[in-house]
Design a protein around this motif. Structure first.
Motif: not given
Length: 414
Positions: A349-354, A218-221, A226-228
């Motif tokens: 509980x979220x739907x963030x897939x990666x 999720x941090x690599x593209x 946008x997270x540091x």
């Protein structure tokens, strides 16, 4: 640099107060902890890995903690307290401030009430384990998962006021206390718990430090591009105040029970310089009690939630979490034996897939301490963590891992 400016302001205030005082008592106390360890696991969370222990896989000799506390007491109700910690090991080496605050403690009134206060950089009043010099634990080498998280992500700049009712003024063994705190500079609390999960550690994050994140897709593209690369645990993003309320009942000669609620009141729509504001809140409870045969029981439980959103108010990370431990310790002659059992969980509980943060695990700690001299100890410890974490699969690791650690330390309190 901004961290030193922030803390420097408080240290300057304390130092000026010291010089302006006509009479004061100055006290220094400290801890030197030299430790050999062997860890059977993976790369430590301290280095950005998903390992549950402070030390990386393998063997190492480290200066695990050098802590120094300076305290000045004036001939009135005020005192000042500054603590610094340093570490030298195979992960991250550094030295810096961990606490700096002004204390107020009034004389008891005729009705048995007393007012206390703290102002500055401080831990929330939660831990029942970390009661020794420089926020160390006299019981074990590695803190519980609850207190490891507090040591990593929780320090705030604020004010705390406590009202105590002293039982001795009413021929009673029962003391009561109620505390309320307002604070800032804790807007990212929850990020590390979400992204590496619960850990067992003995390292406190220094004020100027930032914390590396693991190599998540999720941090690599991905969705968190946008997270540091590192999380800043002691930062103010939204100019809002959080709060912590805490009650305590003490039964003289027997023990104490505490209950509290913490809410950093963060505005999750704020995003600055690669740092998101996380709305993190939890309820905590604890008991410390003297059992028969001079056995002491310490138990704490924590459950809460943390939320991080996009600027468009979409849930990116929405986690519930809980952790609990039971610790039994017995001290006799020059010996202390401690056992601690723990259980912990994170529910995504979220739907963030990666970005799957689901986790479930348990831990066991066995520790033996021998006192060589009044303030010099030798201590050995075994730690075991069995945890399932979905995010490990995305980095080529097993979903379920059994990690173990053996430690041998010499600790000198002065």
């Amino acid at each position: 640099m901004k961290y030193w400016k922030r803390t420097g302001k408080w240290i300057c205030i304390l130092c000026l107060a010291c010089h302006s005082a006509t009479a004061a008592e100055h006290h220094f106390s400290g801890l030197i902890d030299v430790r050999a360890s062997y860890t059977d696991g993976t790369e430590s969370y301290v280095d950005g890995g998903l390992g549950k222990f402070r030390f990386d896989d393998g063997t190492q000799l480290s200066l695990s903690q050098v802590g120094l506390t300076y305290k000045v007491d004036w001939e009135n109700a005020f005192s000042a307290h500054v603590t610094a910690n340093g570490y030298l090991d195979n992960t991250r080496n550094d030295i810096g401030i961990t606490e700096a605050f002004l204390n107020y403690r009034s004389l008891p009134w005729q009705n048995g009430l007393r007012l206390k206060g703290r102002l500055g950089l401080m831990y929330p009043d939660i831990s029942l384990e970390n009661i020794a010099t420089a926020w160390s634990s006299p019981y074990t080498l590695s803190y519980s998962a609850i207190n490891s998280w507090l040591g990593e992500e929780f320090r705030h700049l604020g004010a705390e006021l406590t009202l105590e009712r002293l039982g001795k003024f009413h021929n009673s063994k029962h003391d009561l206390a109620l505390s309320a705190a307002l604070f800032q500079y804790n807007d990212t609390a929850g990020a590390m718990l979400a992204w590496h999960g619960w850990t067992l550690s003995s390292r406190q994050t220094l004020l100027h430090e930032s914390l590396p994140l693991s190599n998540m897709p999720s941090l690599a593209g991905g969705s968190l591009d946008d997270q540091a690369d590192e999380s800043d645990p002691f930062i103010e993003l939204d100019d809002r105040f959080g709060y912590h309320v805490h009650g305590q009942w003490r039964f003289k000669g027997n023990g104490e029970v505490s209950l509290g609620y913490y809410d950093n009141n963060a505005n999750t729509l704020v995003f600055k310089n690669g740092q998101y504001a996380w709305l993190t809140k939890f309820t905590h409870a604890g008991v410390k009690w003297r059992l028969p045969y001079q056995i002491e029981l310490i138990s704490q439980i924590m459950y809460g939630s943390t939320l991080m959103q996009s600027p468009e108010a979409l849930d990116v990370v929405n986690n519930d979490y809980q952790a609990a431990f039971v610790l039994l310790t017995k001290r006799w002659d020059k010996h202390r034996l401690t056992i601690r059992a723990e259980d912990f969980e994170v529910s995504d509980n979220d739907a963030t897939f990666d970005d799957n943060n689901n986790e479930q695990g348990n831990a066991l700690t066995l520790s033996y301490q021998y006192r060589l001299q009044k303030s010099w100890f030798i201590q050995t410890e075994y730690n075991r963590i069995d945890a399932t974490r979905d995010a490990r699969v995305e980095q080529g690791l097993p979903k379920e891992m059994l990690e173990q650690q053996w430690q041998l330390a010499t600790r000198w309190y002065f």
